[in-house]
Design an enzyme around this catalytic site. Structure first.
Site, mmCIF file in Angstrom:
data_model
loop_
_atom_site.group_PDB
_atom_site.id
_atom_site.type_symbol
_atom_site.label_atom_id
_atom_site.label_comp_id
_atom_site.label_asym_id
_atom_site.label_seq_id
_atom_site.Cartn_x
_atom_site.Cartn_y
_atom_site.Cartn_z
ATOM 1 N N ASP A 1 0.817 -1.211 0.000
ATOM 2 C CA ASP A 1 0.000 0.000 0.000
ATOM 3 C C ASP A 1 0.853 1.264 0.000
ATOM 4 O O ASP A 1 2.009 1.249 0.447
ATOM 5 C CB ASP A 1 -0.894 0.039 1.253
ATOM 6 C CG ASP A 1 -2.109 -0.860 1.134
ATOM 7 O OD1 ASP A 1 -2.185 -1.633 0.166
ATOM 8 O OD2 ASP A 1 -2.972 -0.792 2.030
ATOM 9 N N ASP A 2 0.235 2.352 -0.483
ATOM 10 C CA ASP A 2 0.682 3.737 -0.302
ATOM 11 C C ASP A 2 1.728 4.239 -1.299
ATOM 12 O O ASP A 2 2.131 5.399 -1.225
ATOM 13 C CB ASP A 2 1.205 3.989 1.117
ATOM 14 C CG ASP A 2 0.127 3.861 2.163
ATOM 15 O OD1 ASP A 2 -1.044 3.649 1.780
ATOM 16 O OD2 ASP A 2 0.433 3.943 3.359
ATOM 17 N N HIS B 1 -5.947 2.950 -4.531
ATOM 18 C CA HIS B 1 -5.900 3.155 -3.075
ATOM 19 C C HIS B 1 -6.310 4.589 -2.729
ATOM 20 O O HIS B 1 -5.807 5.158 -1.769
ATOM 21 C CB HIS B 1 -4.497 2.842 -2.557
ATOM 22 C CG HIS B 1 -4.397 2.674 -1.065
ATOM 23 N ND1 HIS B 1 -5.346 2.027 -0.307
ATOM 24 C CD2 HIS B 1 -3.444 3.080 -0.178
ATOM 25 C CE1 HIS B 1 -4.983 2.030 0.959
ATOM 26 N NE2 HIS B 1 -3.842 2.685 1.071
ATOM 27 N N HIS C 1 -5.514 9.667 -0.128
ATOM 28 C CA HIS C 1 -5.347 8.938 1.140
ATOM 29 C C HIS C 1 -5.592 9.876 2.319
ATOM 30 O O HIS C 1 -4.839 9.917 3.298
ATOM 31 C CB HIS C 1 -3.948 8.336 1.242
ATOM 32 C CG HIS C 1 -3.861 7.148 2.174
ATOM 33 N ND1 HIS C 1 -3.891 7.277 3.539
ATOM 34 C CD2 HIS C 1 -3.746 5.826 1.935
ATOM 35 C CE1 HIS C 1 -3.776 6.084 4.099
ATOM 36 N NE2 HIS C 1 -3.697 5.174 3.141
ATOM 37 N N TYR D 1 -6.626 3.047 5.270
ATOM 38 C CA TYR D 1 -6.732 2.518 6.637
ATOM 39 C C TYR D 1 -7.629 1.278 6.732
ATOM 40 O O TYR D 1 -7.853 0.762 7.820
ATOM 41 C CB TYR D 1 -7.241 3.601 7.611
ATOM 42 C CG TYR D 1 -6.565 4.932 7.427
ATOM 43 C CD1 TYR D 1 -5.222 5.098 7.791
ATOM 44 C CD2 TYR D 1 -7.228 6.010 6.843
ATOM 45 C CE1 TYR D 1 -4.579 6.324 7.593
ATOM 46 C CE2 TYR D 1 -6.595 7.233 6.650
ATOM 47 C CZ TYR D 1 -5.273 7.383 7.026
ATOM 48 O OH TYR D 1 -4.634 8.580 6.819
ATOM 49 N N HIS E 1 3.800 -2.332 3.156
ATOM 50 C CA HIS E 1 3.881 -0.995 2.570
ATOM 51 C C HIS E 1 5.216 -0.847 1.854
ATOM 52 O O HIS E 1 6.253 -1.265 2.389
ATOM 53 C CB HIS E 1 3.739 0.081 3.652
ATOM 54 C CG HIS E 1 2.388 0.101 4.303
ATOM 55 N ND1 HIS E 1 2.021 -0.804 5.288
ATOM 56 C CD2 HIS E 1 1.305 0.893 4.094
ATOM 57 C CE1 HIS E 1 0.778 -0.559 5.661
ATOM 58 N NE2 HIS E 1 0.320 0.458 4.958
#
Length: 258
Positions: free
Chosen positions: A75-76, A125, A129, A167, A220
């Site tokens: 993620d991210d 995603h 965010h 999250y 991540h």
């Protein structure tokens, strides 16, 4: 019936029953407050855990998988650290899924292009965010998803069908938005906590204690610790005869729109 709708019916019925009974006997207001508090607690719990399927169905693993097959997700990103992750994945000939933030793709387009060129799955995603994403209205969620889809499609040539909310929190607005955008909600059942914990040994042990056939691991690609942990993890999986497969293969779902 969705779990949150059933929960609402149950607690509203309890409150109505208490109200009816109060016409015949004295019921302290504290009982009403207690029921309302319990209702709120259930909603918060269900919203906070993507695997609860409280607001919307999610795919957090493949419970029917009997072979030692798992998927790894990040993620991210994209992020400069993503390049180090890609090196490790390439070294072990492993394909992963990258749930990318739209604004980060705009910031690091070359890194995003490399993720795609090395045949990893890319997914949505959100665009920003935002820490307030949980409070976004349906229209705002749709805008975030569409904006990121467009950025991804500009490079990839097709729309991603997988979405993971910031999250891992779900809400009624997200459910209603996904009914429009047609994304599949992708969760996980092995959380590394590599975005919080800085001790590589703790992160590694968290993962290997939870790995089982059909698992989806959440990591991540934005932290340096994840690079070392990934190397150790892939060696562990090889030693224990696990095969890392693409997440669309594990879940038997299409990752992109035709």
């Amino acid at each position: 019936m969705l779990k949150h709708q059933l929960t609402a019916i149950v607690f509203i019925s309890i409150l109505l029953l208490l109200k009816i009974i109060s016409f015949f006997i004295v019921i302290e207001i504290s009982y009403f407050i207690l029921v309302a508090a319990l209702w709120l607690a259930v909603v918060l719990w269900g919203s906070s855990f993507i695997s609860s399927n409280y607001h919307v169905k999610s795919y957090c693993s493949n419970p029917l998988e009997t072979e030692k097959k798992i998927a790894i997700t990040f993620d991210d990103g994209p992020n400069p650290n993503t390049l180090l992750i890609l090196e490790v994945l390439k070294k072990h000939n492993v394909k992963a899924a990258f749930f990318c933030i739209g604004k980060n793709i705009e910031k690091y387009p070359e890194i995003f292009e490399q993720v795609i060129s090395e045949n990893h799955i890319v997914a949505n995603h959100s665009y920003g965010h935002s820490s307030l994403f949980d409070f976004f209205r349906k229209s705002q969620v749709i805008d975030e998803l569409n904006k990121t889809d467009a950025i991804i499609a500009k490079v990839l040539g097709k729309k991603p069908l997988f979405f993971r909310p910031p999250y891992g929190v779900t809400t009624p607005s997200i459910r209603r938005a996904l009914e429009v955008t047609k994304h599949k909600l992708i969760g996980w059942n092995v959380r590394s906590l590599d975005g919080i914990i800085k001790n590589e040994k703790i992160i590694f042990n968290r993962i290997i204690k939870r790995v089982k056939p059909g698992a989806i691991i959440l990591m991540h690609d934005t932290t340096f610790e994840s690079v070392s942990v990934l190397e150790q993890l892939l060696l562990f999986l090889e030693k224990n005869n696990y095969k890392v497969v693409a997440i669309d293969q594990l879940l038997n779902l299409k990752a992109y729109e035709n």
